[in-house]
Scaffold this active site. Structure first.
Site, PDB file in Angstrom:
ATOM      1  N   GLU A 201       0.851  -1.184   0.000  1.00 50.53           N
ATOM      2  CA  GLU A 201       0.000   0.000   0.000  1.00 50.53           C
ATOM      3  C   GLU A 201       0.888   1.235   0.000  1.00 50.53           C
ATOM      4  O   GLU A 201       1.871   1.294   0.743  1.00 50.53           O
ATOM      5  CB  GLU A 201      -0.890   0.081   1.249  1.00 50.53           C
ATOM      6  N   ILE A 202       0.581   2.181  -0.854  1.00 53.73           N
ATOM      7  CA  ILE A 202       1.113   3.537  -0.738  1.00 53.73           C
ATOM      8  C   ILE A 202      -0.111   4.419  -0.587  1.00 53.73           C
ATOM      9  O   ILE A 202      -0.942   4.484  -1.498  1.00 53.73           O
ATOM     10  CB  ILE A 202       1.933   3.954  -1.972  1.00 53.73           C
TER      11      ILE A 202
END
Length: 318
Positions: A201-202
């Site tokens: 996840e960013i």
């Protein structure tokens, strides 16, 4: 216990990305990190700033409204039914923690963005730009690499609970044609099981810190079904993004080659994306997104994005 795996990942991550950007690392664990672990991490990335934090016990334990006897019985039954990780107590705590608490850790107080990096993952392509700046400049709130279907038996009542939440909060999921939520519905209005794989996840920490998401998580948490069922943080994050974000606020990092466990994403040759990739080649080294894996949701996602653009153009015109 995963010291060797995360050290290898950090060495790889430094080589493919962070040697040029020197972002700090934050390590969190429900047990104290040993001096040996800290030394190994610093050897993996000698020039990077690092901090090591302990997860608060009340974030990795049972809330008072959960019946621990029922939770144990539920784990036993899930184990007997071969529900993936259903019988592993620590996995339930991890899913609840990642769903509702990691963004509140004091070591993250000074940050607005995060990149989740798991032990044992591998990056295949050089990342020559700053994904955080890309997200910020383009009004993106959540970024993913892999999207696939969830195991139905882990979340038997999650969708029903989400719909009850939306109704109770008077969230009109049809009023905004750009809202992401309908992406997760099938033709019958049930959950299509698609989700963004949260081991990569960013994203904006402020998405999860928002009053809307906190209220959503608390509603789910009060059911106790992080323990009575095996609700994962990936579908929770994904469906929350559906409730609170528009489609163009979510970004698919197609150019980032990545692997976690058996699932691999490599930029396709046809896409022209990916910089100096060293993805494995061979019969058993296929990318989940480009080789007709039945549990990949990427075709649905690409179709959804295209139709979303058309809906937006029509909505603006009308």
């Amino acid at each position: 216990s995963e010291q060797e795996a995360i050290a290898e990942t950090i060495v790889n991550f430094q080589d493919k990305f962070n040697k040029n950007f020197n972002y700090p690392y934050v390590f969190l664990n429900n047990d104290l990190f040993t001096d040996e672990f800290k030394t190994a991490m610093k050897l993996a990335a000698p020039n990077a700033e690092m901090s090591f934090g302990l997860v608060p016990q009340d974030h990795w334990g049972y809330p008072p409204w959960v019946n621990e006897t029922l939770a144990a019985e539920s784990r036993k039954q899930m184990d007997a039914d071969n529900v993936f990780y259903g019988g592993m107590e620590s996995y339930h705590h991890m899913c609840r923690y990642q769903s509702g608490f990691f963004f509140n850790h004091p070591l993250l107080d000074n940050y607005d963005w995060y990149w989740r990096v798991e032990p044992g993952v591998k990056f295949f392509c050089d990342i020559t730009y700053d994904p955080f700046l890309y997200m910020q400049k383009n009004n993106k709130q959540y970024g993913f690499v892999v999207t696939l279907t969830e195991l139905k038996e882990t979340i038997p009542t999650l969708w029903k609970t989400v719909r009850e939440y939306a109704y109770s909060r008077r969230i009109n999921i049809t009023s905004n044609p750009q809202l992401l939520f309908p992406f997760f519905e099938d033709e019958q209005g049930d959950y299509n099981l698609c989700h963004f794989w949260s081991n990569f996840e960013i994203a904006s920490l402020n998405l999860w810190r928002s009053p809307a998401y906190r209220d959503f998580f608390n509603y789910l948490d009060q059911t106790g079904k992080f323990f009575y069922e095996r609700w994962g943080d990936a579908p929770v994050h994904s469906i929350a993004a559906g409730l609170f974000l528009e489609t163009d606020q979510v970004h698919y990092f197609e150019d980032i080659g990545y692997q976690h466990d058996l699932y691999r994403h490599c930029p396709s040759t046809a896409s022209g994306k990916g910089c100096r990739c060293d993805c494995p080649e061979g019969t058993n080294d296929k990318s989940i997104d480009h080789d007709q894996y039945p549990d990949s949701c990427l075709p649905k996602w690409k179709n959804w994005v295209e139709t979303s653009k058309a809906r937006k153009a029509h909505w603006m015109w009308t």
